[in-house]
Design a protein around this motif. Structure first.
Motif, PDB file in Angstrom:
ATOM      1  N   GLU A 138      41.553 -31.305 -59.729  1.00 41.74           N
ATOM      2  CA  GLU A 138      42.025 -30.042 -60.287  1.00 41.74           C
ATOM      3  C   GLU A 138      41.224 -29.582 -61.495  1.00 41.74           C
ATOM      4  OE1 GLU A 138      46.148 -30.439 -61.158  1.00 41.74           O
ATOM      5  OE2 GLU A 138      46.777 -29.960 -59.107  1.00 41.74           O
ATOM      6  N   GLN A 139      40.682 -30.532 -62.266  1.00 39.12           N
ATOM      7  CA  GLN A 139      39.994 -30.174 -63.503  1.00 39.12           C
ATOM      8  C   GLN A 139      38.481 -30.023 -63.338  1.00 39.12           C
ATOM      9  OE1 GLN A 139      41.567 -29.205 -66.318  1.00 39.12           O
ATOM     10  NE2 GLN A 139      43.322 -29.387 -64.920  1.00 39.12           N
ATOM     11  N   THR A 140      37.990 -30.045 -62.104  1.00 41.62           N
ATOM     12  CA  THR A 140      36.556 -29.865 -61.869  1.00 41.62           C
ATOM     13  C   THR A 140      36.136 -28.460 -62.278  1.00 41.62           C
ATOM     14  OG1 THR A 140      36.536 -31.445 -60.044  1.00 41.62           O
ATOM     15  CG2 THR A 140      34.726 -29.860 -60.132  1.00 41.62           C
ATOM     16  N   TRP A 141      35.050 -28.386 -63.026  1.00 41.92           N
ATOM     17  CA  TRP A 141      34.494 -27.093 -63.433  1.00 41.92           C
ATOM     18  C   TRP A 141      33.871 -26.413 -62.210  1.00 41.92           C
ATOM     19  CZ3 TRP A 141      29.576 -26.808 -67.033  1.00 41.92           C
ATOM     20  CH2 TRP A 141      29.250 -25.460 -67.263  1.00 41.92           C
ATOM     21  N   PHE A 158      39.011 -25.897 -61.044  1.00 43.61           N
ATOM     22  CA  PHE A 158      39.393 -25.793 -59.631  1.00 43.61           C
ATOM     23  C   PHE A 158      40.857 -25.399 -59.481  1.00 43.61           C
ATOM     24  CE2 PHE A 158      40.934 -27.762 -55.635  1.00 43.61           C
ATOM     25  CZ  PHE A 158      40.170 -27.034 -54.739  1.00 43.61           C
ATOM     26  N   VAL A 159      41.711 -25.865 -60.381  1.00 42.85           N
ATOM     27  CA  VAL A 159      43.129 -25.540 -60.291  1.00 42.85           C
ATOM     28  C   VAL A 159      43.359 -24.036 -60.467  1.00 42.85           C
ATOM     29  CG1 VAL A 159      43.624 -25.885 -62.752  1.00 42.85           C
ATOM     30  CG2 VAL A 159      45.431 -26.243 -61.056  1.00 42.85           C
ATOM     31  N   GLU A 160      42.436 -23.366 -61.188  1.00 41.50           N
ATOM     32  CA  GLU A 160      42.559 -21.919 -61.408  1.00 41.50           C
ATOM     33  C   GLU A 160      41.876 -21.117 -60.309  1.00 41.50           C
ATOM     34  OE1 GLU A 160      41.606 -20.945 -65.703  1.00 41.50           O
ATOM     35  OE2 GLU A 160      40.852 -22.996 -65.558  1.00 41.50           O
ATOM     36  N   LYS A 161      40.812 -21.660 -59.747  1.00 35.98           N
ATOM     37  CA  LYS A 161      40.028 -20.923 -58.757  1.00 35.98           C
ATOM     38  C   LYS A 161      39.573 -21.876 -57.656  1.00 35.98           C
ATOM     39  CE  LYS A 161      36.339 -17.475 -58.463  1.00 35.98           C
ATOM     40  NZ  LYS A 161      35.344 -16.711 -59.230  1.00 35.98           N
ATOM     41  N   GLN A 162      40.424 -22.016 -56.680  1.00 42.74           N
ATOM     42  CA  GLN A 162      40.092 -22.912 -55.577  1.00 42.74           C
ATOM     43  C   GLN A 162      39.083 -22.241 -54.640  1.00 42.74           C
ATOM     44  OE1 GLN A 162      43.661 -24.385 -53.750  1.00 42.74           O
ATOM     45  NE2 GLN A 162      44.558 -25.005 -55.700  1.00 42.74           N
ATOM     46  N   PHE A 163      38.261 -23.048 -54.022  1.00 47.15           N
ATOM     47  CA  PHE A 163      37.224 -22.506 -53.130  1.00 47.15           C
ATOM     48  C   PHE A 163      37.318 -23.163 -51.767  1.00 47.15           C
ATOM     49  CE2 PHE A 163      35.384 -26.087 -55.464  1.00 47.15           C
ATOM     50  CZ  PHE A 163      34.815 -26.847 -54.464  1.00 47.15           C
ATOM     51  N   LYS A 164      36.735 -22.502 -50.783  1.00 49.34           N
ATOM     52  CA  LYS A 164      36.744 -23.020 -49.412  1.00 49.34           C
ATOM     53  C   LYS A 164      35.345 -23.364 -48.929  1.00 49.34           C
ATOM     54  CE  LYS A 164      40.946 -20.525 -48.070  1.00 49.34           C
ATOM     55  NZ  LYS A 164      41.535 -19.514 -47.144  1.00 49.34           N
ATOM     56  N   SER A 165      34.356 -22.545 -49.318  1.00 54.71           N
ATOM     57  CA  SER A 165      32.987 -22.792 -48.864  1.00 54.71           C
ATOM     58  C   SER A 165      32.333 -23.887 -49.698  1.00 54.71           C
ATOM     59  CB  SER A 165      32.159 -21.511 -48.963  1.00 54.71           C
ATOM     60  OG  SER A 165      32.153 -21.038 -50.289  1.00 54.71           O
ATOM     61  N   SER A 166      31.241 -24.438 -49.175  1.00 52.88           N
ATOM     62  CA  SER A 166      30.519 -25.522 -49.863  1.00 52.88           C
ATOM     63  C   SER A 166      29.954 -25.042 -51.190  1.00 52.88           C
ATOM     64  CB  SER A 166      29.382 -26.033 -48.989  1.00 52.88           C
ATOM     65  OG  SER A 166      29.883 -26.606 -47.799  1.00 52.88           O
ATOM     66  N   LYS A 167      29.880 -25.977 -52.149  1.00 49.82           N
ATOM     67  CA  LYS A 167      29.294 -25.693 -53.453  1.00 49.82           C
ATOM     68  C   LYS A 167      28.172 -26.686 -53.732  1.00 49.82           C
ATOM     69  CE  LYS A 167      32.350 -22.504 -54.625  1.00 49.82           C
ATOM     70  NZ  LYS A 167      31.982 -21.097 -54.822  1.00 49.82           N
ATOM     71  N   ASN A 168      27.353 -26.395 -54.724  1.00 49.79           N
ATOM     72  CA  ASN A 168      26.345 -27.336 -55.196  1.00 49.79           C
ATOM     73  C   ASN A 168      26.942 -28.175 -56.326  1.00 49.79           C
ATOM     74  OD1 ASN A 168      24.341 -26.507 -53.439  1.00 49.79           O
ATOM     75  ND2 ASN A 168      23.462 -25.020 -54.869  1.00 49.79           N
ATOM     76  N   ARG A 169      26.740 -29.478 -56.256  1.00 50.50           N
ATOM     77  CA  ARG A 169      27.264 -30.359 -57.300  1.00 50.50           C
ATOM     78  C   ARG A 169      26.199 -30.538 -58.398  1.00 50.50           C
ATOM     79  NH1 ARG A 169      31.392 -34.021 -56.993  1.00 50.50           N
ATOM     80  NH2 ARG A 169      31.476 -33.911 -54.711  1.00 50.50           N
ATOM     81  N   PHE A 170      26.655 -30.553 -59.656  1.00 50.64           N
ATOM     82  CA  PHE A 170      25.717 -30.794 -60.759  1.00 50.64           C
ATOM     83  C   PHE A 170      26.312 -31.792 -61.745  1.00 50.64           C
ATOM     84  CE2 PHE A 170      28.137 -26.944 -61.938  1.00 50.64           C
ATOM     85  CZ  PHE A 170      28.638 -27.294 -63.180  1.00 50.64           C
ATOM     86  N   LEU A 171      25.417 -32.371 -62.584  1.00 46.59           N
ATOM     87  CA  LEU A 171      25.811 -33.347 -63.599  1.00 46.59           C
ATOM     88  C   LEU A 171      25.588 -32.765 -64.991  1.00 46.59           C
ATOM     89  CD1 LEU A 171      24.184 -36.575 -62.097  1.00 46.59           C
ATOM     90  CD2 LEU A 171      26.549 -35.776 -61.810  1.00 46.59           C
ATOM     91  N   ALA A 172      26.195 -33.384 -65.983  1.00 41.66           N
ATOM     92  CA  ALA A 172      25.948 -32.976 -67.369  1.00 41.66           C
ATOM     93  C   ALA A 172      24.462 -33.119 -67.668  1.00 41.66           C
ATOM     94  CB  ALA A 172      26.778 -33.832 -68.321  1.00 41.66           C
ATOM     95  N   GLY A 173      23.870 -32.108 -68.301  1.00 42.45           N
ATOM     96  CA  GLY A 173      22.445 -32.138 -68.614  1.00 42.45           C
ATOM     97  C   GLY A 173      21.578 -31.446 -67.584  1.00 42.45           C
ATOM     98  N   ASP A 174      22.144 -31.126 -66.403  1.00 41.64           N
ATOM     99  CA  ASP A 174      21.376 -30.384 -65.401  1.00 41.64           C
ATOM    100  C   ASP A 174      21.186 -28.942 -65.874  1.00 41.64           C
ATOM    101  OD1 ASP A 174      21.287 -32.587 -63.819  1.00 41.64           O
ATOM    102  OD2 ASP A 174      22.588 -31.826 -62.231  1.00 41.64           O
TER     103      ASP A 174
END
Length: 563
Positions: free
Chosen positions: A111-114, A134-150
């Motif tokens: 839920e807390q994923t940015w 994510f809890v505020e804006k849920q998505f259905k399509s695929s997203k790109n994952r990133f890490l801190a510092g990217d």
């Protein structure tokens, strides 16, 4: 660089988009090695490139990345500009993982994923406007994952300058690409490189696609970026941050000055329209006249002046009254007599009389000799066009079918016009036929109230979105300028019905209250308004010339800085 800013504050803060240009210059100097002095003890970029190659080889052997395809060797012709001693050009795909990012589905996050979208990043500055979970804006399509510092890069035009460094892990739209530099590539330096004008130009010229052009992965990997020692990257990032903060302060000061200027102009002009007698009006005008050159220095202030001129005109404050003028009450009697004759002759239909105007309805007090009257009393006909769109023809030599888009402020625009055959037009003209010196008013949509006087003898057919006013025994330019006045435009919009589309009905148009001066005074008002509007246009021309000069000065400073 700081001296370049502070010694030329007037240019940066007065030139159109001067501070924006200053920000671009700072980034351009940064990537050219002209922002901070080089330190000869720094490790050369060639050593950093060796470390990057070693790190990539290790990651391949550990199975953490795929063995990359070798990219073309950099030719001298490709290099955008010369770099300082110890720097090197490299391809983005050789020194970062551009194009290799993990995907995330809605089932992979908590839920807390940015969740980062393009609209969350401010254009030009790349400031993060909001951080959505994510809890505020849920998505259905695929997203790109990133890490801190990217480094998160918007590859979609016109968002090629939306670039930020992630301060925590998350997921983003696939129109944004997470980029991770190998070895000692500082994320903040990579970010400012991707935001520099040379890189944006490359990206802009490398996009493909018509509706949503974007830069492809191969083109991005081939892009050139400067490589330099980590300590110098850090020094440059620190200097850029310092100078951008200075730009922020300049911008805040500029915005504050502009807001104060708008408020001052508005306040002074309001004293004119609210003056209760000739003495108060003259005192207000004297204050404005004494500061004319410093008050009307922006397009907004000149537009405010034009609106005030129109308001003063319809309030009877623009020209002095002449007690020998025949009063407007006599003019209204003549108009009524003329309309009665036209009805008797069958040239116009009898109109239902409107109720007498009460004192409470009158918006403001008029001078002696003026009268409040309904607009229908100044016209032999007020009607709208065809409610059912007539059958059209592709023959552009036929009769123009005029809609709201063709009625511009003060002019007819026949571009993008449909046409009807003469026989179709003839049937439409049984109901109403626009003629020279008639007034057309937009009556449907967002531009309700926009109007023009027909100033040519071209036949036309109008549709429902346009209201036709056929003035009678009144100075037509005066009626048009009164309809353009702030008072009248507010009255028009107060009467608009907010349906699926905003609409100004004929009953409202007929009953609009017109401040009617004596006929002779109508002519004097029109002459004075024309004279003052010409002055406003001269002010605008002077402003445009000044802004062009300021822009040229800013451009010259930029050219000298990067020379």
């Amino acid at each position: 660089m700081k001296q370049l800013i502070t010694d030329n504050l007037a240019i940066w803060t007065t030139a159109p988009k001067g501070i924006k240009k200053l920000r671009e210059l700072i980034l351009e100097l940064a990537v050219r090695g002209l922002l901070v002095p080089q330190d000869p003890t720094d490790e050369p970029a060639s050593e950093l490139l060796k470390k990057i190659a070693a790190e990539k080889a290790r990651l391949v052997s550990e199975g953490k990345i795929k063995s990359p395809k070798p990219l073309a060797k950099i030719s001298e012709e490709e290099k955008p500009f010369d770099l300082p001693m110890g720097w090197e050009w490299a391809r983005l795909g050789d020194v970062t993982n551009y194009g290799a990012c993990d995907k995330a589905e809605s089932t992979d996050v908590d839920e807390q994923t940015w969740v980062l979208e393009l609209e969350d990043v401010e254009k030009e500055t790349s400031r993060l406007i909001k951080k959505v979970r994510f809890v505020e804006k849920q998505f259905k399509s695929s997203k790109n994952r990133f890490l801190a510092g990217d480094v998160i890069y918007g590859k979609l035009r016109p968002y090629l300058d939306k670039v930020l460094v992630a301060d925590e892990a998350g997921v983003c739209t696939t129109e944004m690409i997470p980029i991770r530099g190998y070895s000692s590539i500082v994320p903040e330096f990579l970010r400012l490189t991707l935001k520099s004008s040379y890189f944006i130009n490359y990206a802009d010229n490398s996009t493909h696609g018509m509706s949503l052009p974007r830069m492809g992965t191969e083109k991005a990997q081939l892009a050139l970026i400067p490589i330099l020692s980590e300590p110098e990257q850090q020094r440059i990032v620190a200097k850029v941050d310092e100078l951008m903060q200075l730009c922020d302060r300049l911008e805040q000061k500029q915005n504050g000055s502009q807001a104060m200027h708008r408020q001052l102009v508005s306040c002074l002009l309001t004293t004119l329209t609210e003056a209760t007698d000739a003495q108060a009006f003259q005192a207000a005008w004297s204050r404005i006249a004494a500061n004319f050159d410093c008050l009307f220095t922006t397009e907004h202030s000149i537009e405010q002046l034009k609106q005030t001129i129109l308001q003063l005109a319809v309030m009877g404050k623009l020209v002095p009254q002449n007690p020998t003028d025949e009063p407007a009450s006599e003019l209204l009697k003549k108009i009524a007599t003329e309309k009665a004759r036209l009805i008797t002759e069958g040239k116009i239909k009898k109109q239902n009389p409107l109720p007498k105007i009460s004192e409470q309805e009158k918006p403001f007090v008029l001078p002696n000799g003026w009268e409040w009257t309904h607009m229908i009393n100044c016209a032999k006909q007020i009607t709208d066009g065809e409610h059912l769109t007539p059958q059209r023809t592709l023959d552009f030599t036929q009769i123009p079918l005029v809609t709201a888009k063709n009625v511009r402020d003060g002019a007819m625009d026949y571009t993008n016009t449909d046409y009807v055959d003469l026989d179709v037009a003839t049937k439409c003209w049984n109901r109403c036929k626009p003629e020279p010196n008639n007034i057309l008013i937009v009556s449907v949509g967002a531009t309700i109230g926009r109007l023009t006087i027909i100033d040519d003898h071209r036949d036309m057919v109008i549709v429902r979105s346009v209201t036709l006013v056929k003035p009678l025994s009144i100075n037509i330019p005066y009626l048009a300028l009164s309809l353009r006045s702030p008072y009248m435009q507010k009255s028009i919009w107060r009467g608009v019905k907010q349906n699926a589309q905003p609409c100004l009905y004929l009953s409202v148009s007929n009953s609009l209250l017109i401040p009617l001066p004596p006929f002779a005074e109508q002519h004097r008002i029109v002459t004075k308004v024309d004279e003052l509007m010409t002055l406003c246009e001269q002010l605008k021309t002077k402003l445009a010339t000044t802004q062009t000069l300021q822009q040229q000065l800013a451009d010259t400073l930029v050219q000298q800085a990067v020379a």
